[in-house]
Design a protein around this motif. Structure first.
Motif, short mmCIF file in Angstrom:
data_model
loop_
_atom_site.label_atom_id
_atom_site.label_comp_id
_atom_site.label_asym_id
_atom_site.label_seq_id
_atom_site.Cartn_x
_atom_site.Cartn_y
_atom_site.Cartn_z
N VAL A 253 34.14 38.00 42.58
CA VAL A 253 34.81 37.98 43.88
C VAL A 253 35.68 39.23 44.02
CG1 VAL A 253 36.36 36.67 45.40
CG2 VAL A 253 34.93 35.47 43.71
N LEU A 254 35.59 39.89 45.17
CA LEU A 254 36.51 40.99 45.47
C LEU A 254 37.65 40.43 46.30
CD1 LEU A 254 37.31 43.96 45.39
CD2 LEU A 254 36.00 44.29 47.49
N VAL A 255 38.85 40.53 45.77
CA VAL A 255 40.05 40.04 46.44
C VAL A 255 40.79 41.25 47.00
CG1 VAL A 255 42.08 38.58 46.20
CG2 VAL A 255 40.12 38.23 44.70
N ILE B 146 41.26 43.46 43.62
CA ILE B 146 41.05 42.77 42.35
C ILE B 146 39.62 42.26 42.30
CG2 ILE B 146 41.64 40.75 40.98
CD1 ILE B 146 44.41 41.06 41.68
N VAL B 147 38.97 42.52 41.20
CA VAL B 147 37.65 41.96 40.96
C VAL B 147 37.83 40.76 40.03
CG1 VAL B 147 35.37 42.35 39.97
CG2 VAL B 147 36.47 44.15 41.31
N LEU B 148 37.53 39.57 40.52
CA LEU B 148 37.70 38.33 39.77
C LEU B 148 36.33 37.83 39.35
CD1 LEU B 148 39.38 35.85 38.82
CD2 LEU B 148 39.05 34.91 41.12
N HIS B 149 36.09 37.72 38.05
CA HIS B 149 34.81 37.24 37.55
C HIS B 149 34.98 35.84 36.97
CE1 HIS B 149 30.75 37.32 36.00
NE2 HIS B 149 31.20 36.89 34.84
N LEU B 150 34.26 34.89 37.54
CA LEU B 150 34.28 33.50 37.09
C LEU B 150 32.98 33.24 36.35
CD1 LEU B 150 35.43 32.07 40.51
CD2 LEU B 150 36.87 32.27 38.48
N PRO B 151 33.04 32.88 35.05
CA PRO B 151 31.82 32.73 34.25
C PRO B 151 31.00 31.52 34.67
CG PRO B 151 33.72 31.94 33.03
CD PRO B 151 34.26 32.55 34.30
#
Length: 346
Positions: A57-59, A97-102
């Motif tokens: 996700v790009l925040v 912010i780049v948020l990576h959810l596995p």
């Protein structure tokens, strides 16, 4: 009632708005009501490249003082922002912010991209441009709005311009970092103000007294409760801090760490006032179920990507190497270890 979810990105204030709907474990019916009311973006095409190992996700946090329809906030809100007139700041994506959810077990990764990294700016009508990575949004918005009919409803013009900005910012970041972006989340400065107002401020701790006329910050040393207006000044201050923007990032981290502590302590009641406000101030990707994405994620590892010197011909290799290192699996005792609930910062 869902239990308290421990997924709050604390690298910058925008992350609050991306996951605030679910961070405290909102009742399912309340969550669904809010989820249905939030504005949805189609800026990421359905056939765009997707992450192979989870969701990315790009925040984005925008500098604009205007609301989602392009309207001017009331004078009392502008005064509280302490950020000049309504058109100051443009539409830069100052927080990225780049948020990576596995996809499986394991913690999330939140990568903060410094706004002043130079990059090819993609998705702007007329061809790629060069500039600071934060500028892709505003340049694309302005370029598209110049092509729109003058008879178009102003709110529709604002939405179409912002959709162009979102597309350009996503394309620019994913090319610069070498990672697909599956979804986006967005909030503006005025949106953050309304969210913190609904929360009634937040508790923080400062190592030393500080004051800054640019942001309106004027705080004593030690633990203290900030009003909504003070909260915005706290996360915006960079003048008068030893490390400028880096210290501002730590302020933002401390703010969100304190918020998470409050949500854990008070439970869903702490989030209730935010629900209606989020409908009018947060934009999420079409089809993104935030609760399903973050439910069960045990925690977050936080990383700030490097600021590559301006004289480097291409910032991409250094940033992509940092992203690769940051996304490697890490154990519970690694960088993702839980911070102090309310850490003291400069």
């Amino acid at each position: 009632m869902h239990g308290v979810l421990r997924v709050v990105v604390r690298t910058t204030w925008i992350a609050l708005s991306a996951v605030v709907l679910v961070a405290a474990g909102v009742a399912w019916t309340t969550y669904r009501e809010v989820d249905a009311g939030i504005r949805r973006s189609t800026a990421i095409p359905t056939d765009a490249p997707r992450s192979s190992s989870g969701t990315t996700v790009l925040v984005m946090g925008l500098t604009t003082r205007r609301d989602l329809d392009g309207g001017t906030p009331p004078d009392d809100v502008l005064d509280a922002l302490h950020a000049g007139d309504v058109d100051r700041g443009g539409y830069n994506a100052n927080a990225l912010i780049v948020l990576h959810l596995p996809a499986g077990a394991g913690g999330a990764k939140a990568l903060s991209l410094p706004r002043d990294n130079n990059a090819p700016l993609l998705g702007i009508p007329g061809g790629p441009q060069r500039g600071k990575v934060k500028e892709a949004y505003g340049r694309a918005k302005a370029a598209v709005e110049r092509t729109l009919p003058t008879t178009l409803d102003p709110a529709e013009q604002e939405w179409l311009g912002r959709e162009a900005g979102r597309r350009a910012q996503v394309e620019t970041v994913q090319a610069l970092l070498g990672v697909p972006i599956d979804h986006l989340a967005e909030v503006s400065m005025v949106g953050f103000h309304h969210l913190t107002e609904a929360l009634g401020g937040i508790d923080v701790c400062l190592n030393r007294a500080t004051a800054d006329p640019h942001s309106g910050a004027d705080f004593p040393a030690g633990p203290q409760h900030l009003t909504p207006a003070q909260s915005l000044a706290f996360v915006r201050q960079r003048h008068g801090l030893p490390n400028g923007d880096l210290d501002r990032t730590r302020r933002q981290q401390a703010f969100l760490s304190a918020l998470l502590h409050r949500l854990r302590s008070e439970g869903p009641a702490a989030l209730g006032p935010v629900a209606e406000v989020a409908k009018h101030n947060v934009v999420l990707s079409e089809g993104w179920d935030v609760l399903a994405a973050v439910q069960g994620v045990p925690g977050v590892t936080f990383t700030t990507l490097p600021l590559v010197p301006e004289d480097e011909p291409d910032a991409g290799p250094a940033l992509r190497a940092a992203v690769t290192a940051a996304l490697r699996p890490s154990g519970p005792s690694g960088p993702g270890a839980a911070p102090s609930p309310i850490p003291c910062v400069d």
